[in-house]
Design a protein around this motif. Structure first.
Motif, PDB file in Angstrom:
ATOM      1  N   GLN A 322      -7.657  13.708  -6.864  1.00 35.56           N
ATOM      2  CA  GLN A 322      -7.474  12.829  -5.698  1.00 35.56           C
ATOM      3  C   GLN A 322      -7.133  11.398  -6.114  1.00 35.56           C
ATOM      4  O   GLN A 322      -7.039  10.514  -5.256  1.00 35.56           O
ATOM      5  N   SER A 323      -6.962  11.182  -7.423  1.00 33.02           N
ATOM      6  CA  SER A 323      -6.717   9.818  -7.900  1.00 33.02           C
ATOM      7  C   SER A 323      -5.228   9.511  -7.938  1.00 33.02           C
ATOM      8  O   SER A 323      -4.429  10.310  -8.434  1.00 33.02           O
ATOM      9  N   LEU A 324      -4.877   8.336  -7.438  1.00 38.84           N
ATOM     10  CA  LEU A 324      -3.475   7.906  -7.478  1.00 38.84           C
ATOM     11  C   LEU A 324      -3.169   7.346  -8.859  1.00 38.84           C
ATOM     12  O   LEU A 324      -4.008   6.672  -9.462  1.00 38.84           O
ATOM     13  N   ARG A 325      -1.964   7.599  -9.352  1.00 37.72           N
ATOM     14  CA  ARG A 325      -1.503   6.936 -10.573  1.00 37.72           C
ATOM     15  C   ARG A 325      -1.341   5.450 -10.276  1.00 37.72           C
ATOM     16  O   ARG A 325      -1.165   5.060  -9.113  1.00 37.72           O
ATOM     17  N   LEU A 326      -1.316   4.634 -11.319  1.00 34.42           N
ATOM     18  CA  LEU A 326      -1.219   3.180 -11.115  1.00 34.42           C
ATOM     19  C   LEU A 326       0.036   2.808 -10.320  1.00 34.42           C
ATOM     20  O   LEU A 326      -0.021   1.985  -9.410  1.00 34.42           O
ATOM     21  N   ASP A 327       1.192   3.421 -10.671  1.00 42.44           N
ATOM     22  CA  ASP A 327       2.441   3.065  -9.982  1.00 42.44           C
ATOM     23  C   ASP A 327       2.402   3.510  -8.515  1.00 42.44           C
ATOM     24  O   ASP A 327       2.905   2.824  -7.625  1.00 42.44           O
ATOM     25  N   ARG A 328       1.779   4.646  -8.284  1.00 39.39           N
ATOM     26  CA  ARG A 328       1.717   5.135  -6.888  1.00 39.39           C
ATOM     27  C   ARG A 328       0.799   4.259  -6.050  1.00 39.39           C
ATOM     28  O   ARG A 328       1.016   4.054  -4.855  1.00 39.39           O
ATOM     29  N   PHE A 329      -0.242   3.728  -6.675  1.00 41.55           N
ATOM     30  CA  PHE A 329      -1.119   2.807  -5.942  1.00 41.55           C
ATOM     31  C   PHE A 329      -0.344   1.531  -5.583  1.00 41.55           C
ATOM     32  O   PHE A 329      -0.444   1.029  -4.452  1.00 41.55           O
ATOM     33  N   ALA A 330       0.444   1.037  -6.538  1.00 41.03           N
ATOM     34  CA  ALA A 330       1.219  -0.184  -6.278  1.00 41.03           C
ATOM     35  C   ALA A 330       2.208   0.049  -5.127  1.00 41.03           C
ATOM     36  O   ALA A 330       2.394  -0.812  -4.253  1.00 41.03           O
ATOM     37  N   THR A 331       2.811   1.223  -5.101  1.00 43.91           N
ATOM     38  CA  THR A 331       3.749   1.553  -4.013  1.00 43.91           C
ATOM     39  C   THR A 331       3.015   1.563  -2.672  1.00 43.91           C
ATOM     40  O   THR A 331       3.485   0.989  -1.685  1.00 43.91           O
ATOM     41  N   LEU A 332       1.848   2.194  -2.649  1.00 48.88           N
ATOM     42  CA  LEU A 332       1.081   2.237  -1.401  1.00 48.88           C
ATOM     43  C   LEU A 332       0.731   0.815  -0.940  1.00 48.88           C
ATOM     44  O   LEU A 332       0.861   0.497   0.245  1.00 48.88           O
ATOM     45  N   MET A 333       0.337  -0.029  -1.878  1.00 48.07           N
ATOM     46  CA  MET A 333      -0.032  -1.400  -1.503  1.00 48.07           C
ATOM     47  C   MET A 333       1.148  -2.107  -0.832  1.00 48.07           C
ATOM     48  O   MET A 333       0.971  -2.828   0.155  1.00 48.07           O
ATOM     49  N   SER A 334       2.359  -1.890  -1.359  1.00 50.59           N
ATOM     50  CA  SER A 334       3.509  -2.570  -0.752  1.00 50.59           C
ATOM     51  C   SER A 334       3.807  -1.991   0.634  1.00 50.59           C
ATOM     52  O   SER A 334       4.246  -2.700   1.534  1.00 50.59           O
ATOM     53  N   GLN A 335       3.505  -0.704   0.810  1.00 42.70           N
ATOM     54  CA  GLN A 335       3.737  -0.091   2.132  1.00 42.70           C
ATOM     55  C   GLN A 335       2.705  -0.538   3.171  1.00 42.70           C
ATOM     56  O   GLN A 335       2.940  -0.440   4.369  1.00 42.70           O
ATOM     57  N   LEU A 336       1.559  -0.990   2.684  1.00 47.49           N
ATOM     58  CA  LEU A 336       0.515  -1.416   3.632  1.00 47.49           C
ATOM     59  C   LEU A 336       0.848  -2.749   4.295  1.00 47.49           C
ATOM     60  O   LEU A 336       0.362  -3.042   5.388  1.00 47.49           O
ATOM     61  N   GLN A 337       1.662  -3.556   3.608  1.00 49.05           N
ATOM     62  CA  GLN A 337       1.975  -4.893   4.138  1.00 49.05           C
ATOM     63  C   GLN A 337       2.530  -4.854   5.562  1.00 49.05           C
ATOM     64  O   GLN A 337       1.945  -5.452   6.463  1.00 49.05           O
ATOM     65  N   PRO A 338       3.677  -4.145   5.785  1.00 46.28           N
ATOM     66  CA  PRO A 338       4.225  -4.132   7.153  1.00 46.28           C
ATOM     67  C   PRO A 338       3.299  -3.467   8.162  1.00 46.28           C
ATOM     68  O   PRO A 338       3.245  -3.855   9.334  1.00 46.28           O
ATOM     69  N   LEU A 339       2.528  -2.485   7.684  1.00 47.29           N
ATOM     70  CA  LEU A 339       1.605  -1.789   8.568  1.00 47.29           C
ATOM     71  C   LEU A 339       0.504  -2.750   9.043  1.00 47.29           C
ATOM     72  O   LEU A 339       0.138  -2.782  10.221  1.00 47.29           O
ATOM     73  N   ALA A 340      -0.008  -3.530   8.105  1.00 49.21           N
ATOM     74  CA  ALA A 340      -1.048  -4.508   8.443  1.00 49.21           C
ATOM     75  C   ALA A 340      -0.513  -5.474   9.497  1.00 49.21           C
ATOM     76  O   ALA A 340      -1.183  -5.754  10.497  1.00 49.21           O
ATOM     77  N   LEU A 341       0.701  -5.942   9.299  1.00 50.74           N
ATOM     78  CA  LEU A 341       1.321  -6.868  10.263  1.00 50.74           C
ATOM     79  C   LEU A 341       1.403  -6.243  11.640  1.00 50.74           C
ATOM     80  O   LEU A 341       1.117  -6.881  12.648  1.00 50.74           O
ATOM     81  N   ALA A 342       1.792  -4.961  11.655  1.00 51.08           N
ATOM     82  CA  ALA A 342       1.958  -4.257  12.944  1.00 51.08           C
ATOM     83  C   ALA A 342       0.656  -4.174  13.723  1.00 51.08           C
ATOM     84  O   ALA A 342       0.668  -4.092  14.943  1.00 51.08           O
ATOM     85  N   VAL A 343      -0.480  -4.164  13.032  1.00 51.26           N
ATOM     86  CA  VAL A 343      -1.765  -4.106  13.746  1.00 51.26           C
ATOM     87  C   VAL A 343      -2.460  -5.467  13.758  1.00 51.26           C
ATOM     88  O   VAL A 343      -3.674  -5.566  13.966  1.00 51.26           O
ATOM     89  N   GLY A 344      -1.667  -6.515  13.516  1.00 53.14           N
ATOM     90  CA  GLY A 344      -2.193  -7.867  13.627  1.00 53.14           C
ATOM     91  C   GLY A 344      -3.109  -8.296  12.499  1.00 53.14           C
ATOM     92  O   GLY A 344      -3.956  -9.167  12.650  1.00 53.14           O
ATOM     93  N   ARG A 345      -2.940  -7.660  11.338  1.00 53.83           N
ATOM     94  CA  ARG A 345      -3.771  -8.019  10.189  1.00 53.83           C
ATOM     95  C   ARG A 345      -2.889  -8.475   9.020  1.00 53.83           C
ATOM     96  O   ARG A 345      -1.674  -8.327   9.074  1.00 53.83           O
ATOM     97  N   THR A 346      -3.523  -8.960   7.997  1.00 51.86           N
ATOM     98  CA  THR A 346      -2.814  -9.257   6.749  1.00 51.86           C
ATOM     99  C   THR A 346      -3.488  -8.478   5.637  1.00 51.86           C
ATOM    100  O   THR A 346      -4.602  -7.997   5.798  1.00 51.86           O
ATOM    101  N   VAL A 347      -2.797  -8.364   4.493  1.00 52.54           N
ATOM    102  CA  VAL A 347      -3.434  -7.709   3.336  1.00 52.54           C
ATOM    103  C   VAL A 347      -3.803  -8.800   2.344  1.00 52.54           C
ATOM    104  O   VAL A 347      -2.963  -9.584   1.946  1.00 52.54           O
TER     105      VAL A 347
END
Ligand code: PEP
Ligand code: MN
Length: 347
Positions: A322-347
């Motif tokens: 269930q562990s993400l590789r380092l690069d896959r975690f970095a990709t997820l983090m970048s994908q969270l940015q627009p999502l956070a904005l959409a729900v009125g939050r920041t990362v």
């Protein structure tokens, strides 16, 4: 010392329509004898008697068997300090400069277990680089099998302490027993109570007394109310720094390790002022599903995530699948940015 919740109406006793004054008087007397205040309201058909006090509805159960009593209705939630009634505003738990429950989402990441100094450094630097503010890693592991890797123990605490000082990351790790609370708290910023220990009341009490910020994970078969009662143990023992975590519950479904209870997030945000995180790693048990479930958690209103990340998941001593590789975690983090904005939050 236990913090007593404020006095409030905790129960309503509904009398039978044919109950007489004597029945009502008996109920009133009994309520007073138990140390509560009665409040009688005689209606057209039925009389109801309110019970006012601090808590402990257990002793009140016997009232239901008095002559003339029809039924009883619990008015107040069994948890107090954690409820929105008690504190309508969101609680922000501050851990150094890191905040849980504010506008910014807080991401915790790291390996399931500390395996070596190198593995910890490699993971910690990478998750920091990707934007995580808190490092997770177990020193004492609560494994389902006694034959599985149990964690490196005290040496791992020293490694965590070293890494947090060198990298400036806050660190969370699990504490398994009441006796270890002070030791673990002296090496890390946040204590973790694991799903398997959610109802270890001796542990919760000791953590309450310690005052140390605590991540409390929902038991795999615990209701939301039971999670909030577990939090209440920590709060009532004087520690207001509680962060809740939905990490998946047992269902009939076998495609994932557990089933993330997505609705627990809005329900918890409605019932309690405490911050709520989501753990998509333990919920799914498979790294392929982690990004989607992580995003769903944020969309549902979680205040952050706790994610397992490993430089070489295939070699992990625990929870590699269930562990993400380092690069896959970095990709997820970048994908969270627009999502956070959409729900009125920041990362
Ligand atoms: C963990 O965080 O590694 C862990 C054991 O989680 P849980 O208690 O939710 O199973
Ligand atoms: Mn794990």
């Amino acid at each position: 010392m236990i913090i007593a919740p404020p006095e409030a109406e905790i129960m309503i006793i509904v009398m039978q329509s044919n109950a007489d004054q004597e029945d009502v008087d008996r109920v009133v007397e009994r309520i007073e004898a138990l140390g509560y205040r009665p409040s009688v309201s005689a209606g057209e058909e039925t009389t109801v008697v309110g019970v006012i006090g601090h808590s402990s509805p257990d002793q009140l159960a016997s009232l239901e068997f008095l002559p003339g009593v029809d039924h009883m209705v619990q008015v107040m939630k069994p948890y107090k300090l954690g409820s929105r009634d008690f504190r309508p505003m969101d609680t922000v738990v501050s851990v150094g400069s890191v905040q849980f429950g504010g506008n910014a989402l807080t991401i915790i990441a790291g390996p399931c277990s500390v395996e070596s100094e190198e593995q910890l450094w490699e993971t910690a630097s990478a998750v920091k680089e990707a934007g995580a503010l808190v490092l997770r890693a177990g020193a004492f592991k609560p494994r389902s099998s006694p034959y599985s890797f149990q964690g490196l123990g005290i040496p791992a605490l020293h490694m965590l302490d070293h890494v947090r000082q060198q990298l400036g990351l806050a660190v969370v790790t699990e504490v398994l027993t009441p006796d270890d609370v002070d030791l673990v708290a002296s090496h890390v910023d946040i204590l973790q109570v694991g799903a398997r220990n959610m109802q270890n009341y001796a542990l919760l009490q000791e953590i309450g007394r310690s005052g140390h910020p605590t991540l409390l994970k929902r038991g795999m078969s615990a209701t939301i109310e039971e999670l909030l009662m577990a939090a209440e143990y920590i709060l009532a023992n004087g520690n207001p720094n509680v962060i809740l975590c939905e990490r998946g519950i047992r269902t009939f479904e076998t495609s994932t390790r557990f089933t993330l209870d997505i609705s627990a997030i809005p329900v918890l945000k409605h019932l309690t002022h405490l911050p709520v995180l989501v753990d998509p790693s333990h919920a799914t048990g498979k790294w392929t599903f982690v990004p989607a479930v992580a995003k769903a958690g944020i969309a549902a209103g979680a205040d952050g995530l706790i994610i397992e990340v490993h430089p070489r998941p295939a070699e992990a001593l625990s929870d590699g699948a269930q562990s993400l590789r380092l690069d896959r975690f970095a990709t997820l983090m970048s994908q969270l940015q627009p999502l956070a904005l959409a729900v009125g939050r920041t990362v």
